[in-house]
Scaffold this active site. Structure first.
Site, mmCIF file in Angstrom:
data_model
loop_
_atom_site.group_PDB
_atom_site.id
_atom_site.type_symbol
_atom_site.label_atom_id
_atom_site.label_comp_id
_atom_site.label_asym_id
_atom_site.label_seq_id
_atom_site.Cartn_x
_atom_site.Cartn_y
_atom_site.Cartn_z
ATOM 1 N N ASP A 77 0.843 -1.201 0.000
ATOM 2 C CA ASP A 77 0.000 0.000 0.000
ATOM 3 C C ASP A 77 0.869 1.239 0.000
ATOM 4 O OD1 ASP A 77 -2.701 -0.977 0.059
ATOM 5 O OD2 ASP A 77 -2.226 -1.793 2.029
ATOM 6 N N LYS A 112 -8.090 8.338 10.917
ATOM 7 C CA LYS A 112 -7.319 7.890 9.751
ATOM 8 C C LYS A 112 -7.975 8.334 8.445
ATOM 9 C CE LYS A 112 -6.016 3.722 7.217
ATOM 10 N NZ LYS A 112 -6.073 2.254 7.172
ATOM 11 N N ASP A 131 -3.858 2.744 -5.455
ATOM 12 C CA ASP A 131 -2.500 2.931 -4.927
ATOM 13 C C ASP A 131 -2.052 1.735 -4.091
ATOM 14 O OD1 ASP A 131 -4.150 3.288 -2.790
ATOM 15 O OD2 ASP A 131 -3.285 5.171 -2.116
#
Length: 1127
Positions: free
Chosen positions: A835, A881, A1042
């Protein structure tokens, strides 16, 4: 007086009063150039000689009229204005507003005219395909005569319309009418193009004329006088059927030795980030090398072609049925109902088409375009099958499922178009040619043929080039059907469904022989925002019948399924993906015309990076992880599990309390709210349950097969697999059941990467180093092995993971590697994820931002802040987050507050009454910390927002840019407009349109979306660079935005390539290039020179777009050695 003449006359008068207002606007200048050629009535010419002030729409106050009159007289008082005086002349705000209104009218007219041309072209194409060449010819002549008599609002502006009719006449050898069409082309101001000459040569070849040679020579001379060569006819025309052979045979009557010289394709990259890949320095390494034989893959390809020809694919459901003894009885009843419905639909379809055909011929304008040819695009039995499939879809849906009629009609219309495209490719010869070329392609794909092609697109271009001397063009140019046509085809079929499909209300009552037929579907009207829309619901009896019959089969469109062979390589905007089914290169809404035109007009060489990345991702073969799938199916069929994210069936939704007479008024109110909540929760559960059922059923069907996932993009360039149900883009369960079909030995570090990946999936050691994660994996190895051996009966360590199913799959792979006795030689099919972030900000923020926020909270608590005191010990990484990660994508404080609120509600023991206040506090604190740490990032975001706001507000244009890899991007956000009702008139095709080229932009959406969309486009560019360089390195590469995947053996190589390409991408002057593009597009083009834009606004726009924010001092080379950039 029709609209066009009225518009031109208004403009004629206005141009005489305020001349300089029209010289800068391209649309007005075009009309201005036409003014001298207008045959205007004398009363308008006298008005021009003695002009009167124009009364602008909306300028009703006498003061404004006087002001405008004075300005008009000041301008008209001068017989001649010098260019300097013209430039200095100023327009009042009212005059600018009036110009803007005139511009809007012109844009609206242009949109309607474009839709008219699109509908007419598709109509003529269908007439010719159905053999009605006379009808196509007369329709064209009808609209030409309407234009001549000035009784038609819209002109034919597309030469493809004439070429379509010319080819239709040429196929019949009708030279007389072909000459007539060529004559009206010239009268309408169209110059012949190579496609026109191809039709003429074809007609000369098929016509039985004594003057054939003379006509051919004369046509060749005409071709040369237009600046074309014979080779241009073959290189720049699109051929179908045997047209190419007929044209060549015709030309050889005059030039017997002539052989066309076809232009070879340009195959290299123009992007400076990829020019190093233009050199041939390695052999293409097949992702399926050694996996399948050529014979097996060829058989799979033939099976795939047949599936696409069928358009619908049926599989067996994995749902465990609970048979109460009556299932077979109700299946038989349902089968009889469907047979009756088929008969009804077939009869009504035949009657409807007959009536429509009769009405069409009896109209005052019998040759105007209508819906009849579109309703004959398929065979009657195919329409019947589409209707039956639609009835099943509605009947098997949840009780609360009630889609709008407009969406249903459009969906059915698109199914008709999809089937027609497949049949059309078969009829014109594209299917046969693609099949032949594809056999050579898969032989090369398996490395059985060696040449100097380094990727699949180059090989496919070579194959097409080598076969270009014969047969139809593979890059088939489809004639697009307008959204109005698509919707009205659906409306025609839905009229049968709503009015004539009946169900016996007593059908569920066993032993009751009394028949009471009622409509199987009914309409309700529901508010959607400020509008009321019609929705369709099935009759409760129909729903119960489908539930009782409990079908054990599921039906899918073939363009929603994985492929049994490698996808067709993308080589242009129109060619790629599925072998026959039309696949869109870019997923765009139907109104997003601007970006589609940018893609089609852009040189294809500039799109190669994006096309090749899609080809690389689609070339990776997959297979099903069967052990994990078996466990998932077992859990799913045993009422699911909330802990394991396997949705339970809707029958498990807790029942609300029953309303009884003894309840008080307040209790009844609460009970009704609970019932409403129950219905909503049950509908949500059913939706999630169906999604899992589709995924597991498809996985079960493909469990013994190798399959491929074709890819395409969204408008920003982000890449997605085309199959929505079975792909690696899904959540935990979807990813856990997929592995690479071709395995690689683990090698020296492969087992370690499996262990690190395992700990990453658990989410337990995200703040620890990679070394510490590996050490922890070894410490819990016994639990890992126990999870693999006894997943549902052992310690169940894997269940506590953030991604439990992927964790279980990884546990099993580690177990298998260790038990093999030689882990380095163990062949692993398991994908390792890394990641990361396209710009480095998200990952850096995710590592330590929660600590910064908690530190500030502690300080506020010392100062006596009550919320800060309550939050002590509750600020976990998960709480903020999402907000931290989405800040770079432009999340607003409003959106961030709801993100944090949602997480706080899930935190155990946190007081629910304080969630709202705590979310407000944490939002403010998080944004404050981020702004202090990333000052330059905030400045760049503000520049993006300001630029987009001014572009959309001042220029009234959509924000557009070009990615570093050459992909054009246009934001398709239009200003809200009142939705028009679904007009149904099969005798006349409407020209209504909502294309973004002709609609004002939504300023708020444009400015809010530009920062995240631009970052997403950089994100996709980085992924594509990594993809292409990994392919050149010979390693497997797959991405989920991503998150990059590869074999354990090649993780180090992928990480190296990923970092190198990130540095290469951001070493480019990205912001400077963006600024130059925006300035050129919006400050020096025709857009900004429109006179309805004030001078101060132009200056402001120029200043903002040119003011590139300063960069920080971070050394990009540090990324190369960053351990946590991707991990």
């Amino acid at each position: 007086m029709n609209y066009v003449n009225r518009l031109k006359i208004d403009y004629f008068k206005y141009a005489l009063q305020i001349r300089q207002s029209c010289l800068c606007c391209p649309s007005c200048a075009e009309l201005h150039s036409r003014v001298p050629h207008l045959d205007l009535p004398k009363r308008f010419l006298s008005t021009a000689a003695n002009p009167k002030p124009l009364s602008f729409v909306g300028s009703k106050r006498s003061k404004e009229r006087k002001l405008l009159k004075k300005q008009d007289q000041d301008v008209l008082g001068k017989t001649e204005l010098t260019p300097q005086e013209d430039k200095k002349a100023k327009l009042s705000k009212s005059a600018r507003d009036s110009l803007m209104k005139l511009k809007r009218e012109q844009l609206k007219h242009s949109g309607l005219e474009m839709n008219f041309n699109k509908s007419l072209l598709s109509y003529l194409d269908l007439c010719i395909m159905q053999g009605d060449h006379q009808g196509a010819y007369k329709t064209l002549m009808f609209y030409h005569s309407r234009k001549k008599s000035k009784s038609k609002d819209y002109e034919i502006t597309d030469i493809a319309i004439y070429n379509c009719v010319l080819h239709g006449l040429a196929s019949q050898g009708n030279l007389v009418r072909l000459k007539e069409v060529c004559k009206i082309m010239k009268l309408d101001g169209f110059k012949r193009c190579p496609q026109t000459f191809a039709a003429i040569f074809e007609c000369l070849g098929r016509a039985k004329s004594s003057n054939c040679l003379k006509n051919v020579r004369r046509t060749i001379e005409s071709l040369k006088s237009h600046g074309y060569t014979l080779d241009d006819v073959f290189n720049r025309s699109n051929f179908q059927y045997d047209q190419r052979e007929v044209v060549l045979e015709t030309l050889r009557k005059v030039h017997p030795e002539y052989t066309p010289t076809m232009n070879p394709p340009s195959k290299g990259y123009a992007c400076n980030l990829l020019t190093h890949l233009n050199e041939y320095d390695h052999q293409f390494i097949s992702p399926a090398q050694g996996l399948l034989s050529y014979k097996n893959l060829k058989e799979s390809a033939m099976e795939q072609l047949q599936n696409e020809l069928n358009t619908i694919f049926t599989i067996k459901s994995i749902e465990k049925k609970h048979d109460d003894g009556n299932t077979e009885y109700y299946r038989e009843i349902l089968s009889k109902c469907e047979d009756q419905w088929r008969s009804t639909v077939a009869t009504l379809l035949r009657m409807g088409l007959s009536v429509l055909q009769s009405k069409t011929k009896s109209r005052a304008e019998p040759w105007s375009s209508n819906l009849f040819p579109f309703l004959q695009a398929l065979k009657p039995e195919e329409y019947v099958e589409i209707v039956i499939m639609e009835i099943r879809k509605l009947g098997e849906a949840s009780e609360t499922y009630s889609p709008t009629l407009n969406s249903l009609c459009r969906g059915v219309g698109e199914k008709v178009v999809s089937r027609f495209r497949v049949h059309q490719k078969k009829e014109v010869g594209v299917l046969a040619k693609v099949s032949s070329l594809y056999e050579h392609y898969i032989r090369w794909y398996l490395n059985e043929e060696l040449d100097d092609n380094t990727n699949s697109r180059r090989k496919w271009q070579d194959l097409v080039y080598e076969s270009s001397a014969s047969g139809p063009n593979v890059d088939f140019q489809e004639k697009e059907w307008s959204s109005y046509i698509i919707s009205n085809i659906g409306r025609f079929l839905y009229q049968i469904i709503l009015n004539d499909i009946k169900i016996d209300a007593n059908i569920m009552k066993m032993g009751n022989n009394t028949e009471q037929l009622v409509p199987a579907f009914y309409s309700i009207f529901r508010c959607h925002g400020p509008y009321i829309k019609q929705e369709i619901k099935p009759h409760p009896v129909l729903v119960k019948l489908f539930q009782a019959a409990s079908s054990d089969e599921l039906n899918f469109d073939t363009n929603l399924l994985p492929m049994l062979c490698p996808p067709l390589p993308w080589s242009s905007v129109h060619t790629g993906g599925y072998l026959l089914s039309t696949t869109k290169l870019v997923r765009l809404p139907f109104q997003a015309l601007q970006q589609q035109r940018e893609l089609e007009t852009r040189p294809v060489e500039l799109l190669y990076p994006a096309l090749d990345s899609l080809n690389q991702l689609g070339s990776i073969p997959w297979k099903i992880n069967e052990p994990v799938l078996d466990i998932l199916i077992d859990v799913f069929n045993n009422k699911g599990s909330d802990i394991l994210n396997v949705p339970p069936p809707p029958s498990e939704c807790p029942q609300p309390p029953t309303i009884v007479d003894t309840m008080t008024r307040e209790e009844v109110t609460v009970a009704f709210k609970q019932r409403a909540l129950y219905k909503r929760q049950k509908a949500e559960m059913y939706s999630l349950w169906c999604d899992m059922l589709y995924r597991l059923s498809l996985a079960n069907h493909f469990r013994k097969r190798v399959f491929w996932l074709p890819h395409n993009m969204d408008f920003r360039g982000r890449v997605y697999p085309c199959p929505p149900h079975l792909s690696h883009l899904g959540a935990d369960t979807a990813r856990s059941i997929l592995v690479f079909a071709r395995g690689e030995p683990l090698g020296e570090n492969g087992l370690d990467w499996l262990k690190i990946h395992l700990i990453n999936l658990t989410g337990l050691k995200k703040r620890d180093s990679i070394k510490d994660r590996l050490q922890y994996a070894n410490e819990v190895l016994d639990l890992v092995l126990d999870s693999a051996e006894k997943p549902l009966t052992g310690e169940k360590w894997w269940i506590a993971s953030e991604e439990p199913w992927q964790t279980l799959a990884c546990c099993m792979e580690i177990r298998n590697a260790i038990k093999s006795g030689n882990p380095e030689s163990f062949v692993s099919h398991f994908p390792i994820h890394q990641d990361g972030s396209c710009n480095g900000l998200q990952h850096y923020a995710a590592l330590g931002r929660d600590e910064k926020v908690d530190k500030q909270r502690a300080g506020d608590a010392k100062d006596g802040n009550a919320i800060a005191i309550i939050l002590e010990g509750f600020i976990k990484r998960k709480v903020i987050k999402q907000t931290v990660m989405t800040t770079v994508y432009g999340v607003t404080p409003y959106g961030a507050r709801f993100q944090i609120l949602k997480q706080l509600k899930d935190v155990p023991n946190f007081p629910a009454a304080k969630c709202w206040a705590a979310s407000f506090y944490l939002t403010h604190t998080t944004f404050s910390c981020l702004q202090k740490m990333f000052t330059s990032t905030k400045e760049i975001q503000d520049w993006f927002t300001d630029s987009a706001r001014l572009i959309s507000k001042i220029c009234r244009a959509n924000v557009e840019w070009v990615t570093p890899l050459g992909l054009p991007v246009v934001q398709p956000y239009l200003k809200n407009h009142k939705p028009t009702s679904l007009e149904y008139n099969p005798l006349k095709l409407s020209n209504k349109s909502t294309y973004d080229l002709f609609m004002p932009p939504n300023v708020m959406k444009q400015k809010n979306a530009f920062p995240p969309n631009y970052i997403h486009s950089l994100d996709s560019s980085h992924m594509m660079l990594t993809s292409l360089n990994c392919e050149r390195s010979g390693i497997t590469f797959v991405s989920v935005h991503d998150c990059f995947w590869t074999h354990p053996k090649s993780v180090n190589i992928m990480n190296k390539v990923c970092r190198e390409q990130f540095v290469a991408l951001h070493s480019q002057p990205l912001l400077e290039d963006l600024s130059k593009f925006l300035v050129k597009r919006y400050c020096t083009s025709d857009i900004i020179t429109n006179d309805y834009i004030a001078d101060s606004s132009r200056v402001q726009l120029q200043e903002v777009l040119s003011s590139v924010p300063p960069k920080g001092t971070f050394d990009l080379q540090n990324v190369l050695n960053s351990e946590y950039f991707f991990s």
